[in-house]
Write an enzyme that holds these catalytic residues in place. Structure first.
Site, short mmCIF file in Angstrom:
data_model
loop_
_atom_site.label_atom_id
_atom_site.label_comp_id
_atom_site.label_asym_id
_atom_site.label_seq_id
_atom_site.Cartn_x
_atom_site.Cartn_y
_atom_site.Cartn_z
N GLU A 44 -23.23 -103.62 -92.24
CA GLU A 44 -24.15 -104.80 -92.95
C GLU A 44 -22.87 -105.88 -93.32
O GLU A 44 -21.85 -105.55 -93.26
CB GLU A 44 -24.22 -104.17 -94.45
CG GLU A 44 -25.62 -103.51 -94.49
CD GLU A 44 -25.57 -101.98 -94.57
OE1 GLU A 44 -26.53 -101.40 -94.47
OE2 GLU A 44 -24.11 -101.41 -94.45
N THR A 45 -23.32 -107.15 -93.42
CA THR A 45 -22.51 -108.27 -93.80
C THR A 45 -23.37 -108.82 -95.09
O THR A 45 -24.47 -108.96 -95.11
CB THR A 45 -22.48 -109.30 -92.69
OG1 THR A 45 -22.00 -108.62 -91.61
CG2 THR A 45 -21.73 -110.50 -93.13
#
Length: 287
Positions: free
Chosen positions: A79-80
């Protein structure tokens, strides 16, 4: 402009960096926004390059959905997150606006990105105005709604964040034989302590209780079957296989999960994943 190698080397060391000049989209983003600073941290670990990695872009104002998706694909992390600073008066009521992306899609909620982003906000954003230790709570305004993260410190000075997720909702109960066939196990390998049921506190998944650790370790997923099954079940994002047979008194659960999407399965088990469950409260769904 930093190179692709510089991009990841700087990120892995936990420093601030600019978006890499790699590919047409990255070059276009860089040209439009000059530089986009981010922090890469390791959640659920006190050591670098351990735990769950997360890239946090500290000011994403002006980025489009397509640009954020391209950046998340470029970081290639699970995830970012992207922070959208707003007027302090708005943030005091609604929280800090944050959006979460995987390399494939945007998520309304996820555990370690929420905790990790709140820690970055505490240490680097709010901490620039006051001592980080004075920040006891950070509220994130996510797609799923407002999620508060409360910070405490132990006697050694280690800081811990605990989030308060949305109340759980429950969906479909899944057939035991069908689910067993997705991972190449027998239906008797699945515990009858609880039903296999879709639950959600922001991101829906089905918990599959497994009797023995050795079964968990020997799961042989049929990726196409799993993908087909998940895609046809409304709202289901992944299957989460859990056992209480940890063979370690310090570990409460061991887990393996399968996340849907083009990148295929994502597995984890052992102490790190247990800490994920403990702090994200993903396994504390109760009716």
């Amino acid at each position: 402009m930093c190179t692709r190698r510089d991009f990841f080397q700087l990120g892995a060391s936990g420093l601030t960096a600019a978006v890499a000049d790699s590919g047409a989209m990255a070059a276009e983003i860089a040209a439009t926004h000059n530089s986009l600073h981010f922090v890469q941290i390791d959640v659920f670990s006190s050591e670098r390059l351990q735990g769950n990695p997360l890239a946090v872009f500290t000011d994403a104002r002006g980025l489009s959905d397509l640009e954020m998706q391209a950046i998340a694909r470029e970081t290639s992390l699970q995830e970012t997150t992207f922070i959208f600073p707003r007027d302090p008066a708005v943030e005091s009521v609604q929280g800090v606006k944050v959006r979460i992306f995987t390399p494939d899609q945007e998520l309304p909620f996820a555990g370690h990105p929420t905790l990790g982003t709140a820690m970055v906000i505490r240490n680097r954003i709010l901490g620039a105005k006051a001592r980080p230790a004075s920040v006891k709570e950070v509220v994130l305004d996510l797609k799923v709604g407002s999620i508060p993260v409360v910070f405490t410190s132990d006697a050694a000075g280690h800081v811990f964040g605990e989030m308060h997720q949305k109340d759980p909702t429950f969906g479909q109960i899944h057939n035991r034989e069908t689910v067993a066939g997705l991972k190449g196990i027998k239906s008797t390998d699945i515990s009858d302590d609880a039903p296999i049921q879709t639950g959600s506190t922001g991101l829906a998944f089905a918990i599959v209780p497994i009797r023995e650790r050795r079964t968990l370790q020997s799961l042989d997923p049929d990726q196409q079957k799993i993908r087909t099954y998940v895609e046809r079940e409304p709202g289901l994002n992944w299957l989460f296989y859990v056992t209480r047979d940890t063979q370690d008194p310090t570990v409460g659960l061991r887990t393996r999960g399968h996340i849907s999407g083009r990148r295929g399965p994502c597995y984890g088990h052992g102490r790190g994943q247990q800490r994920d469950l403990k702090h994200c409260q993903a396994a504390r769904l109760t009716k």
